[in-house]
Scaffold this active site. Structure first.
Site, PDB file in Angstrom:
ATOM      1  N   SER A  50      -2.900 -10.444   5.518  1.00 24.23           N
ATOM      2  CA  SER A  50      -2.898  -9.267   4.653  1.00 24.23           C
ATOM      3  C   SER A  50      -2.116  -9.545   3.379  1.00 24.23           C
ATOM      4  O   SER A  50      -1.171 -10.347   3.379  1.00 24.23           O
ATOM      5  CB  SER A  50      -2.226  -8.120   5.421  1.00 24.23           C
TER       6      SER A  50
ATOM      7  N   TYR B 142       5.011  -4.500  10.910  1.00 22.21           N
ATOM      8  CA  TYR B 142       3.592  -4.906  10.855  1.00 22.21           C
ATOM      9  C   TYR B 142       3.420  -6.057   9.859  1.00 22.21           C
ATOM     10  O   TYR B 142       2.806  -7.079  10.177  1.00 22.21           O
ATOM     11  CB  TYR B 142       2.706  -3.718  10.454  1.00 22.21           C
TER      12      TYR B 142
ATOM     13  N   LYS C 270       2.256 -10.368  10.188  1.00 25.96           N
ATOM     14  CA  LYS C 270       1.287 -11.161   9.431  1.00 25.96           C
ATOM     15  C   LYS C 270       1.985 -12.378   8.803  1.00 25.96           C
ATOM     16  O   LYS C 270       1.484 -13.495   8.851  1.00 25.96           O
ATOM     17  CB  LYS C 270       0.623 -10.307   8.344  1.00 25.96           C
TER      18      LYS C 270
HETATM   19  N1  UFG Z   1      -2.683   7.305  -0.424  1.00 24.39           N
HETATM   20  C1  UFG Z   1      -2.579   8.592  -0.882  1.00 24.39           C
HETATM   21  N2  UFG Z   1      -2.814   9.594  -0.001  1.00 24.39           N
HETATM   22  C2  UFG Z   1      -3.154   9.370   1.320  1.00 24.39           C
HETATM   23  C3  UFG Z   1      -3.260   8.030   1.762  1.00 24.39           C
HETATM   24  C4  UFG Z   1      -3.008   7.019   0.857  1.00 24.39           C
HETATM   25  O1  UFG Z   1      -2.280   8.846  -2.047  1.00 24.39           O
HETATM   26  O2  UFG Z   1      -3.328  10.329   2.070  1.00 24.39           O
HETATM   27  C5  UFG Z   1      -2.439   6.215  -1.385  1.00 24.39           C
HETATM   28  C6  UFG Z   1      -1.267   5.348  -1.015  1.00 24.39           C
HETATM   29  O3  UFG Z   1      -0.069   5.883  -1.508  1.00 24.39           O
HETATM   30  C7  UFG Z   1      -1.652   4.035  -1.669  1.00 24.39           C
HETATM   31  C8  UFG Z   1      -3.178   4.030  -1.624  1.00 24.39           C
HETATM   32  O4  UFG Z   1      -3.560   5.379  -1.400  1.00 24.39           O
HETATM   33  O5  UFG Z   1      -1.265   4.054  -3.011  1.00 24.39           O
HETATM   34  C9  UFG Z   1      -3.724   3.173  -0.527  1.00 24.39           C
HETATM   35  O6  UFG Z   1      -3.071   3.532   0.679  1.00 24.39           O
HETATM   36  P1  UFG Z   1      -3.579   3.028   2.088  1.00 24.39           P
HETATM   37  O7  UFG Z   1      -2.703   3.648   3.143  1.00 24.39           O
HETATM   38  O8  UFG Z   1      -5.041   3.209   2.212  1.00 24.39           O
HETATM   39  O9  UFG Z   1      -3.350   1.469   2.008  1.00 24.39           O
HETATM   40  P2  UFG Z   1      -1.994   0.669   1.710  1.00 24.39           P
HETATM   41  O10 UFG Z   1      -2.184   0.023   0.394  1.00 24.39           O
HETATM   42  O11 UFG Z   1      -0.778   1.445   1.936  1.00 24.39           O
HETATM   43  O12 UFG Z   1      -2.045  -0.325   2.932  1.00 24.39           O
HETATM   44  C10 UFG Z   1      -2.665  -1.531   2.851  1.00 24.39           C
HETATM   45  C11 UFG Z   1      -3.215  -1.933   4.223  1.00 24.39           C
HETATM   46  C12 UFG Z   1      -2.093  -2.255   5.166  1.00 24.39           C
HETATM   47  C13 UFG Z   1      -1.083  -3.162   4.520  1.00 24.39           C
HETATM   48  C14 UFG Z   1      -0.581  -2.565   3.227  1.00 24.39           C
HETATM   49  C15 UFG Z   1       0.449  -3.431   2.595  1.00 24.39           C
HETATM   50  O13 UFG Z   1      -4.012  -0.904   4.759  1.00 24.39           O
HETATM   51  O14 UFG Z   1      -2.654  -2.895   6.298  1.00 24.39           O
HETATM   52  O15 UFG Z   1      -1.697  -2.403   2.375  1.00 24.39           O
HETATM   53  O16 UFG Z   1       0.416  -3.473   1.235  1.00 24.39           O
HETATM   54  F1  UFG Z   1      -0.015  -3.379   5.303  1.00 24.39           F
END
Ligand code: UFG
Length: 345
Positions: A127, A154, A158
């Site tokens: 990741s 998590y 990785k």
């Molecule tokens: N977001 C919102 N509202 C929500 C959900 C997400 O605004 O209800 C935003 C988050 O703040 C972020 C973006 O949407 O800016 C993406 O969020 P996600 O949760 O979809 O994904 P992440 O980037 O947080 O997570 C991803 C992978 C993980 C990994 C992580 C590390 O899904 O497996 O990146 O960078 F660990």
């Protein structure tokens, strides 16, 4: 016939990869998945889409004896793709030991089997989380961008998982390994018949968007509107799950053809495009015609401001590029959501 064993074949990325692997009649594909975070019915979905047989062994990859049995019973295993892992960042903070136990034990068991059963090729789901929180000068991220401390247990599974594989390759010259660092996989199969199945309330943006549009969730909160980005919301590199899947096929073909220059290699898998949360919402509204009920709220602890990939290495070495646009990702995710709703009504 050469067989590829995948773990987590009923999961989101595993099932989409099974679909792309089965498109090649030269491979059989066998999965090992306990379905702790997925559905056994995914096997039928994959079979329906591909018109080919797809077998899943419903066992826990942490149980070495049961995993060994699958290898004993399967002829001519030429590759392992290891997807099975726990992946919820927040849960990993609450249950670090559970995460370390599950993700390391299963990885070690699969590496042991690759050695014991002379399986020459191994691909690991990693990741972009391994890059941690970077300042803007490091964007876009290449494979040479320095790795920092993982932001969650998590993420650490990785990061350390990659190191375990690297150490393993030094001690085991007969196995070639690749780690694929995914950015933000989203979307669903273009047929609308297979996609992500969040077991509880989704944490990730796209299932949250589609469930809000479907009326299952009342409102989406955009986590933070005061980041130093073009519209104040976080920037991510969203990549269609089928593009991620085809990268696994390319990586496998690369290893099978002995084209690898090192015994252990790492590739970024991203679209290369940084997209803000608000832009993702606009893309969804544009392609679906649905108006999304959302508010801009406080930041989510642990979120990085911006991250996106430079995937030049995967292009030059594996011959892979991401083809789907953010609109394609949103359209397919919505088609899948509608398929799920049609099934339950
Ligand atoms: N977001 C919102 N509202 C929500 C959900 C997400 O605004 O209800 C935003 C988050 O703040 C972020 C973006 O949407 O800016 C993406 O969020 P996600 O949760 O979809 O994904 P992440 O980037 O947080 O997570 C991803 C992978 C993980 C990994 C992580 C590390 O899904 O497996 O990146 O960078 F660990």
């Amino acid at each position: 016939m050469p067989t590829i064993i995948i773990t987590g074949g009923c999961g989101y990325i595993g099932s989409h990869t099974a679909i792309e692997l089965l498109a090649n009649p030269a491979f059989e594909v066998v999965s090992i998945d306990s379905c702790v975070n997925s559905e056994p019915q995914t096997v039928q979905r994959v079979e329906q889409i591909t018109g080919r047989k797809f077998t899943n062994h419903l066992i826990d990859t942490c149980d070495l004896e049961l995993v060994r049995k699958v290898f004993e019973e399967t002829d001519d295993v030429q590759g392992i793709i290891h997807f099975a892992a726990l992946k919820a960042v927040g849960d990993s903070v609450k249950d670090p030991l559970g995460y370390y136990h599950n993700n390391f034990e299963s990885l070690i068991n699969l590496l042991r089997c690759s050695e014991e059963f002379s399986v020459p090729n191994f691909i690991f789901s990693s990741s972009c989380t391994v890059y941690g929180d970077l300042d803007e000068s490091h964007l876009p991220v290449t494979e040479n961008t320095p790795i920092t401390r993982a932001a969650s247990p998590y993420g650490n599974t990785k990061l350390v998982g990659e190191q375990i594989i690297q150490d393993f390759t030094i001690a085991t010259p007969t196995v070639n390994c690749i780690s694929l660092r995914y950015f933000n996989p989203v979307g669903a199969h273009t047929s609308g018949l297979n996609g992500e199945l969040p077991s509880n309330r989704p944490n990730n943006l796209v299932p949250f968007i589609t469930q809000t549009a479907a009326g299952i969730l009342p409102q989406l909160t955009v986590f933070g509107g005061d980041y130093h980005t073009r519209d104040g919301s976080c920037v991510r590199d969203y990549i269609h799950v089928t593009d991620i899947a085809t990268a696994h096929v390319k990586a496998l073909e690369y290893l099978l053809a002995n084209r690898n220059s090192d015994q252990y290699e790492v590739f970024n898998l991203g679209s290369g495009q940084g997209v803000t949360v608000l832009e993702a919402i606009q893309a969804f509204e544009k392609v679906t015609g649905e108006k999304l009920n959302y508010v801009v709220g406080p930041r989510r602890p642990g979120d990085v401001e911006a991250i996106y990939s430079d995937s030049t290495k995967a292009k030059e070495v594996l011959g892979w590029v991401a083809v789907a646009s953010i609109e394609d990702m949103m359209a397919s995710a919505w088609k899948w959501q509608q398929h799920l709703m049609a099934k339950t009504t």
